[in-house]
Design an enzyme around this catalytic site. Structure first.
Site, mmCIF file in Angstrom:
data_model
loop_
_atom_site.group_PDB
_atom_site.id
_atom_site.type_symbol
_atom_site.label_atom_id
_atom_site.label_comp_id
_atom_site.label_asym_id
_atom_site.label_seq_id
_atom_site.Cartn_x
_atom_site.Cartn_y
_atom_site.Cartn_z
ATOM 1 C CB CYS A 129 -4.638 -1.035 2.283
ATOM 2 S SG CYS A 129 -3.617 -1.442 3.332
ATOM 3 C CG ASP A 179 20.114 -1.053 -13.212
ATOM 4 O OD1 ASP A 179 20.015 -2.204 -13.736
ATOM 5 O OD2 ASP A 179 20.183 -0.703 -12.021
ATOM 6 C CB CYS A 220 -0.846 0.080 1.333
ATOM 7 S SG CYS A 220 -1.806 1.491 1.469
ATOM 8 C CB CYS A 232 -4.506 2.201 5.944
ATOM 9 S SG CYS A 232 -4.181 2.299 4.140
#
Length: 412
Positions: free
Chosen positions: A217, A338, A201, A220
């Site tokens: 979530c 990368d 979350c 929460c």
């Protein structure tokens, strides 16, 4: 609203003229469009130039990790139904490139601007947009960009209390969290194929529950908002529940999602969905993406995929096996140096396709394909790869600078 009074001071006019001259010199020297260097020079001469150029326009900003350039193009086509549009159609999406684009459209009513994710808050501050479209956030350019949660936080803080209407994808938890600080949000159910950047979350760090297309979530209570607009198969559902058919020349589910978000943006400016979607049909290719070109007597379709989310969507577009596939990966500045993201891409989806690998980082890609148990051949260049391909249309998938290299080689 847009008017005809001249917003430019003598200093601003000088900056615009100098920027255009530098851009023209750069083009003449064969160094690309010149928009970035021209914009840099103009902003040096007048640091407030972007704000001045934007003040007579109804501005739409488009930001995301995937789909920015295409969605910007679709919105621009839709809004042309309501007046002239200036846009950074070539994808130069940082302040210098944006300034250059706006300098070329002083008679326009609308400015439709693609913005790099990291610059969104600053460009929004300078351009006072009427509308901001937020499509997705996923990992990209790992050496340059902070991780996605930090980008979402940057958006959330930068857009808090914004006067703009935010058109946001309710299927991406990071986008929802970023947009929720704004008082005026229109939610679009545009879908999310790549979910691996939003398992925790963004609000509390709890584990995200993802039953079906929903998400919430459990800790929460942060949850997917109710959409006003939705992509449903080949249709866009508007806030009244009417279904409008999507007819695009661009392939794939992701572009239908881009069209749904674009229709929601167009409606903010009074362009009805039917008109907006009809106009989007004009778009055949976007900066070379999706173009089918002839090269060495073969048909090649050029597809751009810059990060795991983009590769996943692109795999869903390609012709079924045994269509030959050429993959090209670079790791230059604009790509991010990368290449560890290659390990996040599910290359088993290419099973059954003859695969040919090229680009600066062809060996990185070869190792990844070997681990994914794919059959492939490493090639020195595009010409060799095309000559080795078995019959059929060739799908060519490349990341950003590799894509530009390929376009130059095929003369596109």
């Amino acid at each position: 609203m847009a008017g005809n009074s001249d917003p430019l001071t003598p200093r601003a006019k000088l900056a615009v003229t100098a920027g255009k001259a530098v851009a023209a010199a750069s083009r003449a020297a064969g160094r690309g469009s010149g928009s970035v260097i021209g914009g840099r020079v103009a902003l040096k001469l007048d640091p407030d130039l972007l704000a001045r150029l934007a003040q007579n326009l109804d501005v739409v900003l488009v930001s995301a990790t995937n789909g920015k350039t295409t969605t910007t193009r679709l919105i621009a086509e839709a809004l042309r139904a309501a007046g002239p549009v200036v846009s950074n159609a070539l994808g130069a999406n940082m302040p210098a490139g944006i300034t250059s684009a706006l300098a070329g459209g002083t008679e326009s009513k609308f400015g439709v601007i693609e913005v790099d994710e990291k610059y969104l808050a600053g460009v929004a501050r300078d351009t006072s947009p009427k509308c901001i479209a937020l499509l997705n956030l996923s990992r990209d350019q790992l050496d340059r960009a902070a991780e996605t949660r930090m980008l979402a936080e940057n958006w959330r803080e930068g857009l808090a209390g914004s006067k703009a209407v935010i058109v946001a994808n309710c299927d991406d938890p990071l986008v929802v969290w970023a947009a929720s600080s704004s008082p005026n949000v229109i939610w679009v159910a545009a879908g999310q194929m790549w979910k691996d950047d939003a398992w925790s979350c963004p609000s509390c760090g709890g584990v995200m529950q993802r039953p079906g297309d929903d998400w919430f979530c459990g800790e929460c209570g942060f949850r997917r908002p109710q959409p006003a607009w939705a992509l449903s198969g080949d249709h866009v559902l508007d806030p009244h529940g009417s279904a409008w058919p999507i007819h695009l020349q661009l392939p794939g589910r992701a572009n239908k999602a881009n069209a749904a978000s674009s229709a929601a943006v167009a409606a903010v400016f009074g362009v009805p969905p039917q008109v907006a979607l009809e106009r989007m049909y004009q778009v055949q290719a976007v900066a070379g993406r999706y173009d089918v070109v002839q090269f060495l007597g073969r048909d090649l379709r050029l597809l751009l995929a810059k990060n795991p989310a983009g590769w996943l969507e692109t795999f869903s577009l390609i012709d079924p096996p045994p269509a030959p596939v050429i993959l090209s990966v670079n790791a230059r500045g604009a790509d991010g140096t990368d290449t560890s993201w290659l390990w996040d891409v599910d290359y088993t989806r290419l099973s059954g396709h003859p695969i040919f690998v090229l680009g600066d980082r062809k060996l990185d890609l070869a190792v990844r394909l070997e681990v994914a148990n794919q059959h492939f051949q490493v090639c020195e260049n595009l010409d060799q790869a095309v000559q080795m391909c078995p019959p059929g249309r060739i799908e060519v998938i490349a990341n950003y600078t590799a894509f530009q290299d390929l376009r130059r080689r095929v003369g596109n």
